[in-house]
Design a protein around this motif. Sequence first.
Motif, short mmCIF file in Angstrom:
data_model
loop_
_atom_site.label_atom_id
_atom_site.label_comp_id
_atom_site.label_asym_id
_atom_site.label_seq_id
_atom_site.Cartn_x
_atom_site.Cartn_y
_atom_site.Cartn_z
N UNK A 23 0.65 -1.29 -0.23
CA UNK A 23 -0.02 -0.01 -0.27
C UNK A 23 0.89 1.02 0.18
N UNK A 24 2.42 1.17 0.89
CA UNK A 24 2.80 2.57 0.22
C UNK A 24 2.56 3.79 0.95
N UNK A 25 2.20 3.19 2.39
CA UNK A 25 1.46 3.81 3.50
C UNK A 25 2.23 5.44 3.48
N UNK A 26 1.72 6.38 3.84
CA UNK A 26 2.44 7.95 4.33
C UNK A 26 2.01 8.07 5.77
N UNK A 27 3.14 7.33 7.08
CA UNK A 27 2.22 7.18 8.28
C UNK A 27 3.62 8.82 8.84
N UNK A 28 2.83 9.25 9.49
CA UNK A 28 3.15 10.44 10.48
C UNK A 28 3.02 10.02 11.69
N UNK A 75 7.97 6.57 7.00
CA UNK A 75 7.41 7.55 8.67
C UNK A 75 7.59 8.19 8.00
N UNK A 76 7.34 9.53 8.54
CA UNK A 76 7.97 11.14 8.92
C UNK A 76 8.11 10.45 10.24
N UNK A 77 8.54 11.85 11.40
CA UNK A 77 8.24 11.00 12.26
C UNK A 77 8.16 12.99 13.04
N UNK A 78 7.37 12.82 14.20
CA UNK A 78 8.01 14.79 15.08
C UNK A 78 8.32 13.53 16.58
N UNK A 127 -2.18 16.79 20.72
CA UNK A 127 -1.21 16.61 19.08
C UNK A 127 -1.85 17.23 18.39
N UNK A 128 -2.37 18.76 18.13
CA UNK A 128 -2.51 19.85 16.96
C UNK A 128 -1.41 19.93 16.10
N UNK A 129 -0.05 19.96 15.65
CA UNK A 129 0.69 19.76 15.04
C UNK A 129 0.93 18.86 14.14
N UNK A 130 0.70 17.44 14.95
CA UNK A 130 0.03 16.34 13.89
C UNK A 130 -1.22 16.18 13.03
N UNK A 131 -2.05 16.56 13.48
CA UNK A 131 -2.71 16.62 13.01
C UNK A 131 -2.44 17.52 11.76
N UNK A 132 -2.00 18.56 12.08
CA UNK A 132 -1.44 19.75 11.22
C UNK A 132 -0.53 19.13 10.00
N UNK A 133 0.54 18.24 10.31
CA UNK A 133 1.07 17.76 9.62
C UNK A 133 0.36 16.64 8.55
N UNK A 134 0.10 15.79 9.00
CA UNK A 134 -1.15 15.06 8.13
C UNK A 134 -1.90 15.54 7.65
N UNK A 135 -2.25 16.60 7.62
CA UNK A 135 -3.43 16.68 6.71
C UNK A 135 -2.30 17.89 5.83
N UNK A 136 -0.93 18.76 5.79
CA UNK A 136 -0.41 19.17 4.78
C UNK A 136 0.22 18.20 4.16
N UNK A 137 0.91 17.22 4.67
CA UNK A 137 1.68 16.53 3.16
C UNK A 137 1.28 14.52 3.33
N UNK A 138 0.07 15.04 3.46
CA UNK A 138 -1.64 14.26 2.54
C UNK A 138 -0.85 12.58 3.03
N UNK A 139 -0.60 12.77 4.32
CA UNK A 139 -0.01 11.42 4.96
C UNK A 139 -1.76 10.39 4.67
N UNK A 155 -2.06 9.54 10.86
CA UNK A 155 -1.00 9.93 11.83
C UNK A 155 -1.47 9.38 13.34
N UNK A 156 0.40 8.89 13.24
CA UNK A 156 -0.44 8.59 15.48
C UNK A 156 0.11 9.18 16.61
#
Length: 443
Positions: free
Chosen positions: A167-172, A194-197, A217-229, A232-233
């Motif tokens: 599936x080649x998922x993109x996960x933050x 994987x992209x880490x915060x 976890x606001x930054x995580x929510x913004x990042x997932x949306x911004x990079x079209x992941x 997010x976990x």
Amino acid sequence: MKRLFGTNGVRGITNESMNAELALKLGKAIGSYFQGNIIIATDTRTSNEMLKNAVTAGLISTGCNVFDAKIAPSPALQYYVKNSDADAGVIITASHNPPQFNGIKVIDKDGIELSRKKEKEIEKIYFNEHFHKAAWNELGKVYDIDILDFYIEGILDLVNVEKIKECNFKVVIDCGNGAACYTMPYLVSQMANVITLNAQPDGNFPGRMPEPTEENVNELMKTVKAIKADLGIAYDGDADRAIFIDENGNFVYGDKSLAIVAGYVVEKKRGKVVTPVSTSSCVEEYVRAKGGEIVYTKVGAPIVARKMVEVDAVFGGEENGGLMFPEHQYCRDGGMATAAMLELLAIKGKSLSELIAEVPSYSLIKTKVECENNKEVMEKLKDSIKGDKIDYTDGIKVYVKEGWVLIRPSGTEPIIRIYAEGKNAAEAKKIAEKYKKMVEDII
Ligand code: MG
């Protein structure tokens, strides 16, 4: 009899209620009780070295050998204790609490948090100071040990890694500067991009507070949306809880993720799902629709875990993001929750938001009433509350036409907690207010 262990082991503020003297004495008590090999680990807090060294000194003074696993998620330590010939484990962590807190939790030989019965035995030794004193030539030894790869491999063995990789998922992932930093980036990299915060371990928690709440976890929510992941976990301080963010950057409440993972497990294996009585009805409805059965317990992760063993459950969990997979181990497990969610997305071929949309929606309100004699008041409530369906598993749970209400005394504070669930916020509020008034009238 005085009490030392609360619902989450022994916990307090560093150098106040949680200090080196207490840790040393508790180490002596734990060592006197187990008299064997003990694995010890910590999360990333600033007071960990102080407390770990004090507990270790106590343990070896009783003749126990100590295996120092350094920083590790709680479930990694629990998995190692369960699968090795260790007699017990000790975790220095305050889980989701703020940085100034820390705690000491004891793990039994089977990898599950100690039962209340055994905690009482250790408390007895602690308060009576009946410590075992090893002779000078029988003191315990301290060894370094690495437990992280064993934990990660145990997880990867249980999911369909090939299918997930396709599936080649993109996960933050947001490691929250906690114990997750030591396992999650590598674990996820074995299955997805994987992209880490906040993946640098730091007990000051500069990135965010350790509890994975929507605000934190606001930054995580913004990042997932911004990079079209795709996903997010976020993990709590000791990485036993995992909270998910959908592909649109929306926070997924723990009861919803519990429902979809439980539903997925039940589709595969049928059987029983164990959860506390405080869990939203959305879980029961979703699991039933998938052909499974719900078993309710009192509130508390170790209680859920022990019930799972008793009824041979296929899955269990709490609404705070604590998911338990019996094929791995009987405890909340952030790593296993991560892998299971990725497999679920891969097998279903649907996005997380699509899967969440299938879960019935309810509104849950939590409130409390101050009450010195909460046990007495609960007895009086039992006499005055009437209803068609009342559950006494933990306090009083009354099912009403519009939903349910759960009224339970706190075990550690002079309060009575009230949880009310309805089809929407207005209904839930109405139920909560009605029963809150009833409690106040009795007081
Ligand atoms: Mg935790």
